[in-house]
Scaffold this motif. Structure first.
Motif: not given
Length: 280
Positions: A7-9, A27-39, A207-210, A223-224
């Motif tokens: 996941a990236t944001a 954002l961590i809860e959203e990533a966790r809910g999506s099953g992400a291992a990395l945010l 993995v690009s976050a901005n 544009l993440a």
């Protein structure tokens, strides 16, 4: 490792640390809910970006945080089973200031990085980091780049050569001041080009976050994205705050990309030393 969700944001963070930590938690809860291992979160996740270099009054600068302080520890607690990369302004032992990133999980800090390449404006307030190093995490071996670092091929190459299969690029990348639209914005083009080229030339996942939104009159691009080792964009946000998740088998992607042409293995280091280069 098999399939991994990354996941990236694109997100807005400002000077209010309490607000920033609440946004990180969401954002961590959203990533966790999506099953992400990395945010991966942007540069300036805690305290916001250096958005207005013309103001030297300390109240306009991001708060300088202790790298082992309560804010970093709180993000680690929030991360729990996730691996989370985030940026902040770091207070040095002698009063100097760095643009920095930490990678954490519930086990604590897994890796750190200080921004090496500073613009002339940033150099008025910051000290540069001393180098690049990859590190192991439950989501694989990672390396981190901060903003302007990705404009230099040597930055990503150093991390790939140190075994990083995933590069987390944490940015506070702004739009051009006169661009009428994002599609015609020079900085938007550069931002996307650097993401794709650094992934392809090193045959890694980038993995690009901005940052997104506006701070002190500076508008950030958003544009993440998640880019594979052959330059394919697996997931991407627009300019507004959003999170995207890509599912890919990192090891399989790297193996496939390097099967025919292995850029790291096929380098000719002896040919890159300037005083040994011959035009013939």
């Amino acid at each position: 490792m098999g399939l991994t969700r990354i996941a990236t944001a694109a997100a807005h963070f400002g000077r209010d640390l309490a607000f920033d930590l609440r946004r990180v938690a969401a954002l961590i809860e959203e990533a966790r809910g999506s099953g992400a291992a990395l945010l991966v979160l942007p540069d300036g996740t805690l305290g916001g970006a250096f958005a207005d270099f013309g103001r030297v009054d300390p109240e306009h600068l991001p708060p300088a945080l202790d790298p082992d302080g309560p804010e970093v520890r709180q993000v680690a607690r929030l991360a729990a089973d996730l691996v989370v990369c985030f940026g902040y302004s770091e207070a040095g032992e002698s009063g100097e200031r760095f643009s920095a990133a930490a990678c954490v999980s519930g086990d604590g800090v897994l890796g750190r990085q200080r921004k090496v390449h500073l613009s002339a404006a940033e150099a008025l307030h910051l000290q540069p980091g001393g180098g690049f190093a990859a590190f192991d995490t439950p989501a694989g071996r990672l390396g981190m780049l901060l903003d302007y670092d990705k404009a230099f091929p040597e930055s990503a190459r150093a991390l790939a050569a140190d075994g990083a299969g995933v590069l987390a690029c944490l940015c506070a990348w702004a739009t051009s001041s006169r661009a009428p639209t994002l599609t015609r914005d020079r900085q938007a083009r550069l931002f996307d080009v650097y993401d794709c080229v650094r992934a392809v030339e090193n045959q890694v996942v980038l993995v690009s976050a901005n940052q997104a939104g506006v701070m002190h009159g500076t508008r950030f691009l958003g544009l993440a994205k998640v880019v594979g080792p052959e330059g394919a964009t697996h997931a991407r946000t627009g300019s507004r705050p959003a999170m995207v998740v890509a599912e890919l088998d990192v090891d399989a992607e790297l193996t496939a990309a390097r099967r025919g042409r292995h850029h790291l293995a096929e380098r000719r280091q002896e040919a890159y030393v300037p005083d040994r280069v011959s035009p013939l």
